[in-house]
Motif scaffolding. Structure first.
Motif, mmCIF file in Angstrom:
data_model
loop_
_atom_site.group_PDB
_atom_site.id
_atom_site.type_symbol
_atom_site.label_atom_id
_atom_site.label_comp_id
_atom_site.label_asym_id
_atom_site.label_seq_id
_atom_site.Cartn_x
_atom_site.Cartn_y
_atom_site.Cartn_z
ATOM 1 N N GLU A 1 53.680 48.514 33.854
ATOM 2 C CA GLU A 1 54.190 49.514 34.889
ATOM 3 C C GLU A 1 53.025 50.392 35.824
ATOM 4 N N GLY A 2 52.202 49.990 35.182
ATOM 5 C CA GLY A 2 50.681 50.402 35.795
ATOM 6 C C GLY A 2 50.746 49.419 36.819
ATOM 7 N N SER A 3 50.640 48.529 36.822
ATOM 8 C CA SER A 3 49.612 47.105 37.389
ATOM 9 C C SER A 3 50.537 47.190 38.878
ATOM 10 N N SER A 4 49.661 46.777 39.707
ATOM 11 C CA SER A 4 50.326 46.334 41.120
ATOM 12 C C SER A 4 49.526 45.562 41.673
ATOM 13 N N ARG A 5 50.787 44.661 42.905
ATOM 14 C CA ARG A 5 49.310 44.006 44.038
ATOM 15 C C ARG A 5 49.201 45.224 45.212
ATOM 16 N N LYS A 6 48.186 45.094 46.119
ATOM 17 C CA LYS A 6 48.160 45.254 47.716
ATOM 18 C C LYS A 6 47.500 44.250 48.692
ATOM 19 N N ILE A 7 48.607 44.411 49.737
ATOM 20 C CA ILE A 7 48.106 43.461 50.262
ATOM 21 C C ILE A 7 47.251 44.130 51.877
ATOM 22 N N LYS A 8 45.992 43.047 51.951
ATOM 23 C CA LYS A 8 45.083 43.377 52.704
ATOM 24 C C LYS A 8 44.175 42.753 53.922
ATOM 25 N N THR A 9 43.892 42.606 54.644
ATOM 26 C CA THR A 9 43.195 41.985 55.487
ATOM 27 C C THR A 9 43.063 40.597 54.513
ATOM 28 N N ASP A 10 43.490 39.154 55.467
ATOM 29 C CA ASP A 10 43.159 37.962 55.096
ATOM 30 C C ASP A 10 42.518 38.264 52.942
ATOM 31 N N MET A 11 43.396 38.776 52.324
ATOM 32 C CA MET A 11 43.459 38.786 50.956
ATOM 33 C C MET A 11 44.706 40.147 50.235
ATOM 34 N N VAL A 12 44.633 39.287 49.384
ATOM 35 C CA VAL A 12 46.066 40.660 47.937
ATOM 36 C C VAL A 12 44.406 40.620 47.216
ATOM 37 N N LEU A 13 44.776 42.387 47.003
ATOM 38 C CA LEU A 13 43.868 42.907 45.570
ATOM 39 C C LEU A 13 45.300 43.281 44.426
ATOM 40 N N VAL A 14 44.961 42.162 43.391
ATOM 41 C CA VAL A 14 45.833 42.497 42.103
ATOM 42 C C VAL A 14 45.205 43.237 41.276
ATOM 43 N N MET A 15 46.209 44.789 41.138
ATOM 44 C CA MET A 15 45.152 45.851 39.961
ATOM 45 C C MET A 15 46.343 46.090 38.998
ATOM 46 N N CYS A 16 44.669 45.107 37.279
ATOM 47 C CA CYS A 16 45.666 45.426 36.342
ATOM 48 C C CYS A 16 45.553 46.611 35.611
ATOM 49 N N LYS A 17 46.295 47.596 35.353
ATOM 50 C CA LYS A 17 45.695 48.500 34.994
ATOM 51 C C LYS A 17 45.433 48.502 33.134
ATOM 52 N N LYS A 18 44.750 49.240 33.027
ATOM 53 C CA LYS A 18 44.182 49.234 31.146
ATOM 54 C C LYS A 18 44.778 50.798 30.441
ATOM 55 N N LYS A 19 45.042 49.273 29.405
ATOM 56 C CA LYS A 19 46.250 50.304 28.432
ATOM 57 C C LYS A 19 44.698 51.382 27.672
ATOM 58 N N ARG A 20 43.809 50.967 27.918
ATOM 59 C CA ARG A 20 42.314 51.646 27.332
ATOM 60 C C ARG A 20 41.115 51.584 28.263
ATOM 61 N N GLU A 21 40.945 52.594 28.212
ATOM 62 C CA GLU A 21 40.027 52.892 29.317
ATOM 63 C C GLU A 21 38.423 52.547 28.599
ATOM 64 N N GLU A 22 38.080 51.349 29.024
ATOM 65 C CA GLU A 22 36.972 50.150 28.289
ATOM 66 C C GLU A 22 36.838 49.119 29.112
ATOM 67 N N LYS A 23 35.317 48.501 28.688
ATOM 68 C CA LYS A 23 34.646 47.617 29.488
ATOM 69 C C LYS A 23 35.187 46.088 28.851
ATOM 70 N N TRP A 24 35.711 45.955 29.894
ATOM 71 C CA TRP A 24 35.659 44.608 29.625
ATOM 72 C C TRP A 24 34.438 43.861 29.957
ATOM 73 N N ASP A 25 34.584 42.360 28.965
ATOM 74 C CA ASP A 25 33.164 41.678 30.074
ATOM 75 C C ASP A 25 33.293 40.048 30.304
ATOM 76 N N CYS A 26 34.797 39.888 29.936
ATOM 77 C CA CYS A 26 35.667 38.548 31.197
ATOM 78 C C CYS A 26 36.754 38.717 30.977
ATOM 79 N N LEU A 27 37.299 38.045 31.756
ATOM 80 C CA LEU A 27 38.849 38.211 32.067
ATOM 81 C C LEU A 27 39.700 37.922 30.989
ATOM 82 N N THR A 28 39.216 36.489 30.429
ATOM 83 C CA THR A 28 39.936 35.802 29.536
ATOM 84 C C THR A 28 40.164 35.725 27.958
ATOM 85 N N GLN A 29 40.075 35.376 26.926
ATOM 86 C CA GLN A 29 39.832 35.255 25.935
ATOM 87 C C GLN A 29 39.038 33.909 25.582
ATOM 88 N N VAL A 30 40.052 33.155 26.581
ATOM 89 C CA VAL A 30 39.219 31.627 26.535
ATOM 90 C C VAL A 30 38.015 31.578 26.949
#
Length: 228
Positions: free
Chosen positions: A139-168
Motif C-alpha cells: 500500500e505504501g509503495s508507488s512510482r513517480k514519473i520524472k524527466t527521462d526517468m521512472v522512480l520506483v519507491m518501495c516502502k520498507k515494512k521496517r526502517e532498517e538498512k538494506w545491504d542489497c536489493l534481492t536475496q539472490v
C-alpha cells in the motif's frame, strides 16, 4: 548489474516440481549436513513460489497483450539508493514523461515488483524484481514519473538498512566472501587473483600472467642448492 529474472507460469511450474523433488530427497536423507542443505533449499523454493505475482485472469492478460504495440525490451540497467523509509530504484527511459500516466504501471507484492512501460517510442519496457531482500508495504509503495526517468519507491515494512536489493544478490555476495575468508592467506589471495583474471580485460590478464611467471621463477631459483 544486478541479477534479475521473470517467472512466467512455466517457470512457476518448474519451481513447484523442484520443491517436490527436494521434499522427496529430504524424506530419504539421513545425514545431518545433507538434511540441513535440503531444508535450506526447500525454504528458498517455498519463498520463491510464495513471492510470485498472482497470475492475471486470462481475459485481462489477453487484453494487455493485444494493447501492446511494437516489441518488448527487458530493462537491465538501473540505479538505487535508500532512505530510512524507502528503497528507491531509478530507471532511465528517454521521453517517458511524455507518455499518459496509465502507460507506466508497477505491480507490487510484499517481496517483489514488476514495471511495465507501454508504447514508448514504439517499444514496451519491462523490469521485474523477485525475492526482494526484505518485505515491503504494498500500500505504501508507488512510482513517480520524472524527466527521462521512472522512480520506483518501495516502502520498507521496517526502517532498517538494506545491504542489497534481492536475496539472490545477498547469497552471491556471501559465497564470494566465503571464497576469500580462508585460513590460508595465500589461498585467499589466489581466489582474488582468479576473480580478477576472469573478469579482467586482455591487459589485466597479461599483467597477472607475467606476475605469476616471475613469482614461479623466483620460487624455483630459491629452491636450488647454493653448491650447485
Amino acid at each position: 548489474m544486478y541479477l534479475m529474472y521473470t517467472c512466467d507460469p512455466l517457470c512457476l511450474n518448474q519451481l513447484q516440481k523442484d520443491l517436490e523433488e527436494v521434499k522427496k530427497l529430504l524424506t530419504n536423507a539421513t545425514r545431518k549436513r545433507v538434511r540441513d542443505v535440503l531444508v535450506a533449499e526447500k525454504q528458498k523454493l517455498e519463498l520463491e513460489i510464495k513471492n510470485q505475482p498472482p497470475p492475471k485472469p486470462k481475459d485481462v492478460a489477453e487484453e494487455e497483450k493485444s494493447s501492446l504495440g511494437g516489441y518488448t525490451v527487458k530493462i537491465n540497467n538501473y540505479g538505487w539508493d535508500q532512505s530510512d523509509k524507502f528503497v528507491k530504484i531509478y530507471i532511465s527511459l528517454n521521453g517517458v514523461q511524455k507518455l499518459p500516466a496509465e502507460n507506466v504501471q508497477v505491480n507490487f507484492t510484499e517481496r517483489s515488483f514488476d514495471l511495465l512501460v507501454k508504447n514508448l517510442n514504439g517499444k514496451n519496457y519491462t523490469m521485474t524484481f523477485n525475492n526482494l531482500l526484505k518485505p515491503i508495504s504494498v500500500e505504501g509503495s508507488s512510482r513517480k514519473i520524472k524527466t527521462d526517468m521512472v522512480l520506483v519507491m518501495c516502502k520498507k515494512k521496517r526502517e532498517e538498512k538494506w545491504d542489497c536489493l534481492t536475496q539472490v544478490e545477498k547469497e552471491s555476495k556471501e559465497k564470494e566472501k566465503a571464497a576469500y575468508d580462508t585460513a590460508d592467506p595465500s589461498e585467499g589471495l589466489m581466489n582474488i587473483l582468479k576473480k580478477m583474471y576472469a573478469e579482467g580485460d586482455d591487459e589485466m590478464k597479461r599483467t597477472i600472467n607475467k606476475a605469476w611467471v616471475e613469482s614461479r621463477e623466483k620460487q624455483y631459483k630459491g629452491d636450488i642448492p647454493m653448491d650447485i
